[in-house]
Enzyme design. Structure first.
Site, PDB file in Angstrom:
ATOM      1  N   CYS A  92       0.886  -1.167   0.000  1.00 34.15           N
ATOM      2  CA  CYS A  92       0.000   0.000   0.000  1.00 34.15           C
ATOM      3  C   CYS A  92       0.918   1.209   0.000  1.00 34.15           C
ATOM      4  CB  CYS A  92      -0.914   0.008   1.216  1.00 34.15           C
ATOM      5  SG  CYS A  92      -1.997   1.473   1.264  1.00 34.15           S
ATOM      6  N   CYS A 143      -0.547   4.463   2.349  1.00 39.29           N
ATOM      7  CA  CYS A 143      -0.613   4.357   3.821  1.00 39.29           C
ATOM      8  C   CYS A 143      -0.341   2.908   4.213  1.00 39.29           C
ATOM      9  CB  CYS A 143      -1.951   4.856   4.346  1.00 39.29           C
ATOM     10  SG  CYS A 143      -3.386   4.144   3.505  1.00 39.29           S
ATOM     11  N   SER A 144      -1.356   2.213   4.713  1.00 37.68           N
ATOM     12  CA  SER A 144      -1.158   0.799   5.066  1.00 37.68           C
ATOM     13  C   SER A 144      -2.462   0.022   4.949  1.00 37.68           C
ATOM     14  CB  SER A 144      -0.589   0.678   6.490  1.00 37.68           C
ATOM     15  OG  SER A 144      -1.447   1.311   7.426  1.00 37.68           O
ATOM     16  N   CYS A 145      -3.212   0.278   3.863  1.00 39.77           N
ATOM     17  CA  CYS A 145      -4.444  -0.475   3.643  1.00 39.77           C
ATOM     18  C   CYS A 145      -4.095  -1.962   3.540  1.00 39.77           C
ATOM     19  CB  CYS A 145      -5.132  -0.002   2.369  1.00 39.77           C
ATOM     20  SG  CYS A 145      -5.878   1.641   2.527  1.00 39.77           S
TER      21      CYS A 145
END
Length: 204
Positions: A101, A104-106
């Protein structure tokens, strides 16, 4: 630049989280019991074990595998939520998939639980797209030049899970034994699933 982590970051985040938790409890907006229950839910009910079940079922049930690759929502057949925006991609001898991702950190938390620290690290997020083979080598995964590498960028609207390639020598294993072989890293695409040390016996 190799993947690396800021040694100050994790302690800082942990302290900030604890301070916020204490403040919410003090103001009566949250209870310590509710926090413990939520942590227990992630440890017990939400995590890579769910994704491993999905992978093992796909390995033993070709019809389920077909539905899963067409629509990640097929995880609902195993009683799992969170498949509405899930895309499952399959690793094969000629194709390897890697999930990242970049913004961000999906992450598909419903099947993989909480993301590992390195998944959120800027070095991984930026380099996985630019030099995926180099990143994979740093995880210990060396791919032949003949294997095509596909990088999938997750978002809030679309999250990816890798269906690992089933290792040779596992034909006699049960679905439960197969699930025990599937790791979180293999479902992100930075590792392969290894065969059990002894044929017919699941790895401990």
């Amino acid at each position: 630049m190799p993947l690396q982590y800021d040694p100050e970051q994790e302690p800082y985040v942990a302290l900030r989280t604890k301070a916020l938790e204490s403040l919410l409890i003090e103001k009566g907006l949250l209870s310590a019991q509710a926090v413990d229950e939520r942590i227990g839910e992630y440890e017990r009910d939400i995590g890579p074990l769910k994704g491993a079940r999905v992978g093992a079922r796909a390995w033993v049930d070709p019809a389920f595998k077909g539905r899963l690759l067409r629509d990640g929502g097929a995880i609902a057949e195993l009683g799992l939520p969170g498949g509405d925006n899930l895309v499952v991609v399959e690793n094969t001898p000629t194709e390897h998939h890697l999930v990242v991702c970049t913004l961000c950190s999906c992450y598909p938390w419903a099947v993989l639980g909480l993301p590992p620290t390195w998944y959120k690290d800027f070095a991984y997020r930026s380099r996985a797209v630019i030099e995926p083979r180099a990143v994979l080598r740093e995880f210990g995964l060396e791919l032949d030049d003949s294997v095509a590498v596909h990088v999938h960028d997750s978002s809030a609207e679309m999250r990816y899970m890798v269906l690992p390639e089933r290792p040779a020598g596992t034909e006699g294993l049960s679905e439960e034994e197969l699930a025990a072989l599937v790791t979180r890293d293999a479902m992100i695409g930075v590792a392969r699933v290894g065969a059990p040390a002894t044929p017919g016996v699941a790895a401990g």
